[in-house]
Design an enzyme around this catalytic site. Structure first.
Site, mmCIF file in Angstrom:
data_model
loop_
_atom_site.group_PDB
_atom_site.id
_atom_site.type_symbol
_atom_site.label_atom_id
_atom_site.label_comp_id
_atom_site.label_asym_id
_atom_site.label_seq_id
_atom_site.Cartn_x
_atom_site.Cartn_y
_atom_site.Cartn_z
ATOM 1 N N LYS A 192 47.079 51.951 38.271
ATOM 2 C CA LYS A 192 47.476 53.303 38.664
ATOM 3 C C LYS A 192 47.408 54.233 37.462
ATOM 4 O O LYS A 192 47.553 53.795 36.313
ATOM 5 C CB LYS A 192 48.883 53.323 39.265
ATOM 6 C CG LYS A 192 49.972 52.891 38.300
ATOM 7 C CD LYS A 192 51.327 52.866 38.970
ATOM 8 C CE LYS A 192 52.426 52.484 37.985
ATOM 9 N NZ LYS A 192 52.627 53.478 36.910
ATOM 10 N N LYS A 214 56.730 50.051 35.703
ATOM 11 C CA LYS A 214 55.810 50.620 34.722
ATOM 12 C C LYS A 214 56.018 52.125 34.668
ATOM 13 O O LYS A 214 56.411 52.754 35.654
ATOM 14 C CB LYS A 214 54.355 50.322 35.098
ATOM 15 C CG LYS A 214 54.030 48.835 35.198
ATOM 16 C CD LYS A 214 54.154 48.127 33.871
ATOM 17 C CE LYS A 214 53.789 46.657 33.997
ATOM 18 N NZ LYS A 214 54.054 45.903 32.767
ATOM 19 N N ASP A 215 55.722 52.692 33.506
ATOM 20 C CA ASP A 215 55.921 54.130 33.325
ATOM 21 C C ASP A 215 55.069 54.931 34.299
ATOM 22 O O ASP A 215 53.949 54.555 34.630
ATOM 23 C CB ASP A 215 55.544 54.546 31.901
ATOM 24 C CG ASP A 215 56.512 53.997 30.866
ATOM 25 O OD1 ASP A 215 57.650 53.685 31.249
ATOM 26 O OD2 ASP A 215 56.116 53.878 29.695
ATOM 27 N N LYS A 216 55.623 56.069 34.731
ATOM 28 C CA LYS A 216 54.854 56.984 35.575
ATOM 29 C C LYS A 216 53.760 57.665 34.760
ATOM 30 O O LYS A 216 52.632 57.825 35.221
ATOM 31 C CB LYS A 216 55.792 58.033 36.182
ATOM 32 C CG LYS A 216 55.062 59.088 37.020
ATOM 33 C CD LYS A 216 56.045 60.077 37.612
ATOM 34 C CE LYS A 216 55.319 61.119 38.449
ATOM 35 N NZ LYS A 216 56.264 62.076 39.082
#
Length: 533
Positions: A104, A133-135
């Site tokens: 992503k 997980k980080d955006k």
């Protein structure tokens, strides 16, 4: 399906999995192997157990000049039939979980899985992950999905934007929060003005000495009201305030509709009118006010309890993390980085800390993590309080831990113990409040005060434009994308490193970018790009 023979059993599975919705009304499959009545009965029961979406009956069909018995299978006409391959249709012997890699770009993981679940017409809770997980960044991670086929997942790649799924397999066990061993990062630091020698010195120091293992900004969210503020209210039993903080965490100038809804509700207390003012995509907020509308204007706790468990737990963990960050700051300011008498050190296997969703998420997976039962089963870390100068001299700074406040923790045996009580007292709390939150396992845990990046490497790049692409993503690596060499007046540093679970890359890089004594309470790192595995 031994009763029907291997060939017919295989054909049957293909029939169930591949028949489209519009074809189900008239579709049928015949088992033609001749069986006696007893075995036909067994076959009917087997088909019924295979899926509730199937009917079966024995039919007499012409076979030349004679008649033969066939077991005919058709689909039910219930509302369960839809565009997805029904998860009840699962081939015997296949492991229950599809495992895949989720790629992503600048998207929240929980939002992504919510989108995927809508395409597949299943609930988000069928998916399992080992951590969040980080955006902001390009990330890849493993995901498991219960009774979802690789084919249905692969078909989504043509429908998703900045999202890809691949590398499918079937496994027997779901991924759960806490299974994560660590994360691998590629981080680009842009707009660097320091001399090359300064950069190399700072990063070499980071590699050798590590960094203070603060919880990063992601832990506390980006809304108007931070996760630890909401957690504090929940611990104090101020459910009306917590409700407002949650419902209007996005009420800022960039969200004028939510801001208007907040002003209206604060003035009138009218839940129904507030729902009408909220934006259409404010699903969680609408859900909260719908509860007030149905159960009464003071049903704040009932409304909060309709939120996914992990989201509610995230608020409480946010407050624990806030206290820990304040305590570790004072511990280092008072005693420095070396172990001292009264410190707590880890002497056995470290306890895994569970990564929680960030507040960016509007749809959090409903994983039942950190329940009281799970915590009781979890292996406890072996800790020791340093009692003598000799023990302190023989201990490593990287084994010093501080507890997150909870009901079953040991406090350090020096002045920092009193600091926990002071921080809680200022907030109108004590450790007893952590016992009063029903159904949540706020026992506390231990966290190392220092962490070190593994396999840290870096390169200094000169390039033409400030936003030049300097690294390739995992997807681009697969696609064979190559970047051309550049020269120019802009300077960036590309770093690659690994961190253990629950350590933050922002905190790691902050150490290299700012001396410890100059670190502000809120981290502001130049412009960064990140690729996280």
């Amino acid at each position: 399906m031994e009763l029907a023979g291997e060939e017919e059993a295989k054909s049957f599975v293909e029939f169930v999995e591949n028949t489209k919705t519009e074809e189900r009304k008239s579709a049928s499959f015949d088992f033609t192997k001749q069986l006696d009545k007893e075995k036909r009965t067994q076959l009917h029961k087997l088909i019924k157990s295979f899926s509730k979406e199937l009917n079966s009956e024995t039919k007499q069909e012409a076979n030349g000049e004679s008649m033969m018995s066939v077991v005919r299978v058709t689909f039910t006409k219930g509302k369960g039939a839809d565009n997805r391959r029904d998860r009840n249709f699962w081939p015997p012997g296949r492991p229950n979980f599809a495992q895949f890699v989720l790629f992503k770009e600048n998207k929240d993981a929980h939002d992504v899985l919510s989108v995927i679940s809508r395409f597949l017409k299943c609930k988000p809770k069928v998916f399992g992950t080992a951590g969040t997980k980080d955006k902001r960044g390009i990330t890849t991670q493993l995901v498991t999905a219960f009774h979802v086929t690789a084919e249905s997942l692969a078909a989504l790649n043509s429908k998703l934007f900045s999202i890809r799924v691949g590398n499918f397999s079937y496994v027997d066990k779901a991924l759960n929060l806490g299974d994560l061993q660590g994360n691998r990062f590629t981080l680009v630091i842009r707009g660097v003005e320091a001399e090359d020698e300064e950069i190399n010195t700072a990063l070499l120091s980071l590699k050798e000495k590590g960094f203070i293992n603060y919880f990063g900004e992601q832990r506390f969210g980006v809304g108007v009201h931070r996760t630890h503020d909401i957690g504090r209210c929940l611990l104090k039993g101020e459910y009306d305030v917590a409700f407002r903080f949650i419902a209007f965490s996005k009420a800022n100038a960039a969200n004028s509709e939510t801001q208007a809804a907040a002003a209206y509700y604060n003035e009138t207390g009218d839940a129904e009118g507030t729902i009408k003012l909220l934006p259409r995509n404010a699903g969680m907020e609408r859900q909260l006010f719908t509860v007030l509308q149905k159960l009464g204007p003071r049903s704040f706790l009932n409304a909060i309890n309709t939120l996914p468990r992990n989201l509610r737990q995230m608020y409480l963990h946010g407050y624990q993390s806030y206290v820990w960050n304040r305590v570790v700051n004072e511990r280092i300011a008072i005693y420095g980085s070396k172990p001292v008498v009264g410190d707590i050190v880890i002497i056995g296997p470290d306890e895994k800390e569970v990564e929680l969703p960030t507040e960016d998420s509007g749809d959090v997976l409903e994983e039942e993590t950190n329940t009281v039962e799970m915590v009781e089963k979890r292996e406890k870390p072996k800790i020791k309080i340093l009692e003598t100068e000799e023990e302190a001299a023989g201990a490593s700074p990287y084994d010093i831990v501080l507890p997150l406040p909870g009901t079953v923790i040991t406090l350090p045996n020096h002045s920092i113990a009193a600091l926990y009580k002071q921080i809680l007292q200022v907030d109108g709390l004590s450790l007893d409040n952590f016992r009063n939150i029903k159904d949540y396992a706020l026992t506390g845990s231990y966290r190392r005060i220092f962490s070190r990046p593994n396999d840290l490497t870096w390169k200094i790049y000169r390039h033409t434009n400030v936003d030049d692409q300097l690294t390739t993503s995992d997807l681009e690596d697969i696609q064979g994308v190559k970047l051309s060499p550049m020269e120019g007046s802009f300077k960036s540093v590309i770093t690659e490193f690994s961190l253990p679970t629950s350590s933050y890359a922002t905190m790691c890089m902050r150490e290299a970018l700012s001396p410890v004594e100059d670190i502000p309470e809120k981290v502001l790192i130049n412009q960064t790009d990140s690729k996280q595995n």
